[in-house]
Write a protein that holds these residues in place. Structure first.
Motif, PDB file in Angstrom:
ATOM      1  N   MET A 195       0.811  -1.215   0.000  1.00 15.88           N
ATOM      2  CA  MET A 195       0.000   0.000   0.000  1.00 15.88           C
ATOM      3  C   MET A 195       0.843   1.263   0.000  1.00 15.88           C
ATOM      4  N   SER A 196       2.063   1.158   0.492  1.00 14.08           N
ATOM      5  CA  SER A 196       2.925   2.344   0.503  1.00 14.08           C
ATOM      6  C   SER A 196       3.410   2.714  -0.894  1.00 14.08           C
ATOM      7  N   SER A 197       3.270   1.775  -1.858  1.00  9.90           N
ATOM      8  CA  SER A 197       3.738   2.040  -3.223  1.00  9.90           C
ATOM      9  C   SER A 197       2.623   2.501  -4.154  1.00  9.90           C
ATOM     10  N   ILE A 198       1.406   2.624  -3.639  1.00 12.63           N
ATOM     11  CA  ILE A 198       0.283   3.028  -4.490  1.00 12.63           C
ATOM     12  C   ILE A 198       0.493   4.469  -4.950  1.00 12.63           C
ATOM     13  N   PRO A 199       0.501   4.722  -6.256  1.00 12.70           N
ATOM     14  CA  PRO A 199       0.724   6.095  -6.743  1.00 12.70           C
ATOM     15  C   PRO A 199      -0.494   6.978  -6.489  1.00 12.70           C
ATOM     16  N   LEU A 200      -0.253   8.243  -6.258  1.00 14.25           N
ATOM     17  CA  LEU A 200      -1.341   9.178  -5.959  1.00 14.25           C
ATOM     18  C   LEU A 200      -2.315   9.323  -7.128  1.00 14.25           C
ATOM     19  N   TRP A 201      -1.828   9.144  -8.365  1.00 12.12           N
ATOM     20  CA  TRP A 201      -2.719   9.360  -9.498  1.00 12.12           C
ATOM     21  C   TRP A 201      -3.876   8.364  -9.537  1.00 12.12           C
ATOM     22  N   VAL A 202      -3.746   7.245  -8.809  1.00 15.78           N
ATOM     23  CA  VAL A 202      -4.854   6.286  -8.752  1.00 15.78           C
ATOM     24  C   VAL A 202      -6.042   6.891  -8.005  1.00 15.78           C
ATOM     25  N   CYS A 203      -5.794   7.945  -7.238  1.00 18.76           N
ATOM     26  CA  CYS A 203      -6.869   8.620  -6.499  1.00 18.76           C
ATOM     27  C   CYS A 203      -7.625   9.631  -7.366  1.00 18.76           C
ATOM     28  N   LEU A 204      -7.205   9.820  -8.617  1.00 22.27           N
ATOM     29  CA  LEU A 204      -7.836  10.835  -9.466  1.00 22.27           C
ATOM     30  C   LEU A 204      -9.331  10.599  -9.692  1.00 22.27           C
ATOM     31  N   PRO A 205      -9.805   9.353  -9.909  1.00 23.59           N
ATOM     32  CA  PRO A 205     -11.255   9.173 -10.055  1.00 23.59           C
ATOM     33  C   PRO A 205     -12.039   9.628  -8.830  1.00 23.59           C
ATOM     34  N   PHE A 206     -11.465   9.410  -7.637  1.00 25.26           N
ATOM     35  CA  PHE A 206     -12.124   9.888  -6.415  1.00 25.26           C
ATOM     36  C   PHE A 206     -12.178  11.407  -6.396  1.00 25.26           C
ATOM     37  N   ALA A 207     -11.071  12.043  -6.748  1.00 26.22           N
ATOM     38  CA  ALA A 207     -11.035  13.504  -6.814  1.00 26.22           C
ATOM     39  C   ALA A 207     -12.027  14.027  -7.853  1.00 26.22           C
ATOM     40  N   ALA A 208     -12.101  13.331  -9.000  1.00 28.81           N
ATOM     41  CA  ALA A 208     -13.028  13.742 -10.053  1.00 28.81           C
ATOM     42  C   ALA A 208     -14.478  13.630  -9.585  1.00 28.81           C
ATOM     43  N   LEU A 209     -14.770  12.581  -8.793  1.00 31.30           N
ATOM     44  CA  LEU A 209     -16.133  12.412  -8.279  1.00 31.30           C
ATOM     45  C   LEU A 209     -16.488  13.542  -7.313  1.00 31.30           C
ATOM     46  N   LEU A 210     -15.545  13.911  -6.450  1.00 33.51           N
ATOM     47  CA  LEU A 210     -15.795  15.020  -5.524  1.00 33.51           C
ATOM     48  C   LEU A 210     -16.049  16.314  -6.293  1.00 33.51           C
ATOM     49  N   ILE A 211     -15.287  16.528  -7.365  1.00 30.94           N
ATOM     50  CA  ILE A 211     -15.477  17.732  -8.178  1.00 30.94           C
ATOM     51  C   ILE A 211     -16.845  17.712  -8.855  1.00 30.94           C
ATOM     52  N   CYS A 212     -17.253  16.539  -9.345  1.00 38.24           N
ATOM     53  CA  CYS A 212     -18.575  16.412  -9.969  1.00 38.24           C
ATOM     54  C   CYS A 212     -19.681  16.746  -8.975  1.00 38.24           C
ATOM     55  N   ILE A 213     -19.573  16.211  -7.760  1.00 35.43           N
ATOM     56  CA  ILE A 213     -20.585  16.465  -6.733  1.00 35.43           C
ATOM     57  C   ILE A 213     -20.656  17.954  -6.413  1.00 35.43           C
ATOM     58  N   ALA A 214     -19.495  18.600  -6.429  1.00 38.89           N
ATOM     59  CA  ALA A 214     -19.439  20.022  -6.082  1.00 38.89           C
ATOM     60  C   ALA A 214     -19.899  20.929  -7.223  1.00 38.89           C
ATOM     61  N   VAL A 215     -19.549  20.586  -8.459  1.00 36.87           N
ATOM     62  CA  VAL A 215     -19.711  21.516  -9.570  1.00 36.87           C
ATOM     63  C   VAL A 215     -20.927  21.219 -10.446  1.00 36.87           C
ATOM     64  N   MET A 216     -21.179  19.941 -10.738  1.00 37.30           N
ATOM     65  CA  MET A 216     -22.194  19.599 -11.730  1.00 37.30           C
ATOM     66  C   MET A 216     -23.600  20.102 -11.399  1.00 37.30           C
ATOM     67  N   PRO A 217     -24.049  20.049 -10.127  1.00 34.32           N
ATOM     68  CA  PRO A 217     -25.386  20.592  -9.850  1.00 34.32           C
ATOM     69  C   PRO A 217     -25.508  22.075 -10.182  1.00 34.32           C
ATOM     70  N   LEU A 218     -24.375  22.796 -10.220  1.00 30.71           N
ATOM     71  CA  LEU A 218     -24.404  24.225 -10.514  1.00 30.71           C
ATOM     72  C   LEU A 218     -24.387  24.501 -12.013  1.00 30.71           C
ATOM     73  N   VAL A 219     -23.590  23.741 -12.767  1.00 36.08           N
ATOM     74  CA  VAL A 219     -23.399  24.048 -14.191  1.00 36.08           C
ATOM     75  C   VAL A 219     -24.289  23.217 -15.113  1.00 36.08           C
ATOM     76  N   ALA A 220     -24.726  22.033 -14.641  1.00 38.30           N
ATOM     77  CA  ALA A 220     -25.574  21.169 -15.478  1.00 38.30           C
ATOM     78  C   ALA A 220     -26.441  20.297 -14.573  1.00 38.30           C
ATOM     79  N   GLY A 221     -27.266  20.960 -13.772  1.00 38.47           N
ATOM     80  CA  GLY A 221     -28.034  20.265 -12.755  1.00 38.47           C
ATOM     81  C   GLY A 221     -28.939  19.170 -13.295  1.00 38.47           C
ATOM     82  N   GLU A 222     -29.709  19.478 -14.342  1.00 37.27           N
ATOM     83  CA  GLU A 222     -30.645  18.495 -14.889  1.00 37.27           C
ATOM     84  C   GLU A 222     -29.892  17.315 -15.504  1.00 37.27           C
ATOM     85  N   TRP A 223     -28.821  17.605 -16.244  1.00 39.32           N
ATOM     86  CA  TRP A 223     -28.010  16.541 -16.843  1.00 39.32           C
ATOM     87  C   TRP A 223     -27.415  15.660 -15.754  1.00 39.32           C
ATOM     88  N   TRP A 224     -26.877  16.271 -14.683  1.00 43.14           N
ATOM     89  CA  TRP A 224     -26.246  15.528 -13.596  1.00 43.14           C
ATOM     90  C   TRP A 224     -27.255  14.631 -12.892  1.00 43.14           C
TER      91      TRP A 224
END
Length: 453
Positions: A6-35
């Motif tokens: 687990m100490s060798s897991i690269p940080l970039w593997v966390c990008l989908p999690f970061a992208a999901l947090l961004i979607c939750i934060a941003v999508m209801p504002l910019v494309a609420g019905e689509w989201w």
């Protein structure tokens, strides 16, 4: 679980999690019905974007075990508990002529805060969210009421017993005494008083604006009347609480094999679903079923009960649980090397991570980190001796700071969804975060100065 460094897991593997947090934060504002329509597809896509690279790095078997371990031993019990409480609380209807004035709102928030430690933050939230919404239905300015409801009822109020919030239940299963959580009573008292004082100022101003705008509750000419329908459902809430605290079962000989390991249903590889967890799921689903069978439909109609809130939580959190796995693994591998030797450090780091990751595994990581520091005195747990102040810091950070974001604790998002279903325009993800920064963070600084330095 397959051997993964687990100490060798690269940080970039966390990008989908970061992208999901961004979607939750941003999508209801910019494309609420689509989201709203495409949420499941986005969740599937981001989950796949985590699973495939993880499988390439560590093998298909390791990826499958990681996902299945998460789904069966974390997500399933989590969502079944929420579903059970959502169903049972939806069959209890508090009716009456109480109007949403600042005084009544403060009393309701205080009652919910106290209840949260004894029927859980989810139970208290689902029980009181609709009555609070109904009492304030005549008002235009009311989103702040639900924000402070999340602060107090859905989070901070659950700190006094292991029943109140899952991290404390995890501590109880690791040897922390059941009644130990009452050490957090001074923190609960300070936070509740401060937040209710702040709420009183904000709600009085909003209340005056509503009155000046000509809004009035329709209760003239009648005496105060309060009634409670579906009272028998408290029996089913009791069933659910019993199922949650069934943590003693894996320790009984009947639930262990000859090697002393917990008996479970084999799923895949090294993943199994404990029989004790299966019993918990069955009891909770039975409680939900009996609640619906024994409660008249008009009670749910009076509550404006729909499946929308629990459906949205189920969809979003399955993606959160899957994609956050590498972040939790990195934290588990490197948590002990973060140099967290003081209670105030534990308080802030545990709380900050619990705001965006599931607070139960975050709590466990830092509980284990504290137990490995070889303290000579304190509370004896299965992970080691932990000083009272250090254990308070980890516990308060995990429980209190789950209020910092909508995803910090599951009831937060459910309260948001139910409020929006009932016409309340709740703050966006970023908007809610600004509320927590303005009002919660200063209170937490006071906690640090009073209790953790």
């Amino acid at each position: 679980m397959s051997n993964i460094d687990m100490s060798s897991i690269p940080l970039w593997v966390c990008l989908p999690f970061a992208a999901l947090l961004i979607c939750i934060a941003v999508m209801p504002l910019v494309a609420g019905e689509w989201w709203e329509k495409r949420q499941p597809f986005v969740i599937i896509l981001l989950s796949v974007l985590f699973i495939i690279p993880f499988a390439v790095l560590y093998g298909t078997g390791a990826a499958a075990e990681t996902v299945l371990e998460c789904l069966f031993n974390d997500y399933l019990t989590f969502i079944v508990l929420l579903f059970g409480l959502y169903c049972v609380a939806g069959n209890i209807h508090l009716d009456g002529d109480l109007a949403g004035s600042p005084r009544i709102n403060i009393l309701m928030l205080l009652m919910g805060t106290v209840l949260a430690s004894f029927i859980g933050t989810t139970g208290a939230s689902m029980l009181l969210v609709r009555p609070v919404i109904k009492m304030n239905a005549w008002r235009r300015n009311r989103a702040h009421i639900m924000v402070f409801f999340i602060f107090l009822v859905s989070n901070i109020g659950g700190c006094l017993t292991p029943i109140g919030d899952p991290p404390l239940l995890m501590g109880f299963s690791r040897g922390v005494p059941f009644a130990w959580s009452f050490h957090l009573l001074p923190l609960l008292a300070v936070n509740t008083v401060l937040l209710l004082l702040i709420f009183c100022v904000i709600d009085r101003r909003a209340y005056r604006r509503d009155i000046v705008a000509g809004m009035r509750p329709d209760i003239s000419g009648r005496g105060t009347r309060i009634s409670l329908k579906g009272v028998h459902n408290f029996i089913f809430i009791g069933m659910i609480i019993f199922a949650v605290i069934r943590g003693v079962l894996p320790k009984l000989p009947a639930f262990q094999n000859a090697d002393g390991e917990t008996i479970g249903i084999h799923i895949f590889g090294e993943v199994s679903f404990p029989v004790s967890s299966l019993i918990e799921v069955i009891i909770i689903l039975l409680a939900a079923f009996l609640s619906f069978r024994t409660t008249k439909k008009n009670v749910r109609l009076a509550n404006h009960f729909t499946w929308g809130a629990i459906r949205e939580v189920a969809v979003l959190f399955v993606g959160i649980f899957i994609t956050m796995q590498p972040a939790l693994m990195i934290l588990e591998a490197k948590g002990g090397s973060l140099g967290l030797t003081q209670p105030f450090q534990m308080f802030w780091v545990t709380g900050a991570l619990s705001s965006f990751l599931d607070n139960t595994p975050t709590y466990l990581v830092f509980l284990t980190t504290a137990g490995a520091m070889d303290f000579g005195s304190g509370i004896a747990t299965t992970v080691g001796m932990i000083p009272v102040k250090m254990l308070m810091a980890v516990s308060a950070g995990a429980v209190f700071m789950g209020a910092n974001t909508y995803i910090g604790n599951a009831p937060n998002f459910m309260v948001k969804s139910i409020s929006e279903e009932n016409g309340i325009r709740m703050p966006s993800f970023v908007g809610y975060l600004s509320w927590s920064v303005r009002f919660l963070i200063p209170v937490f600084f006071i906690d640090m100065l009073l209790f953790f330095l």
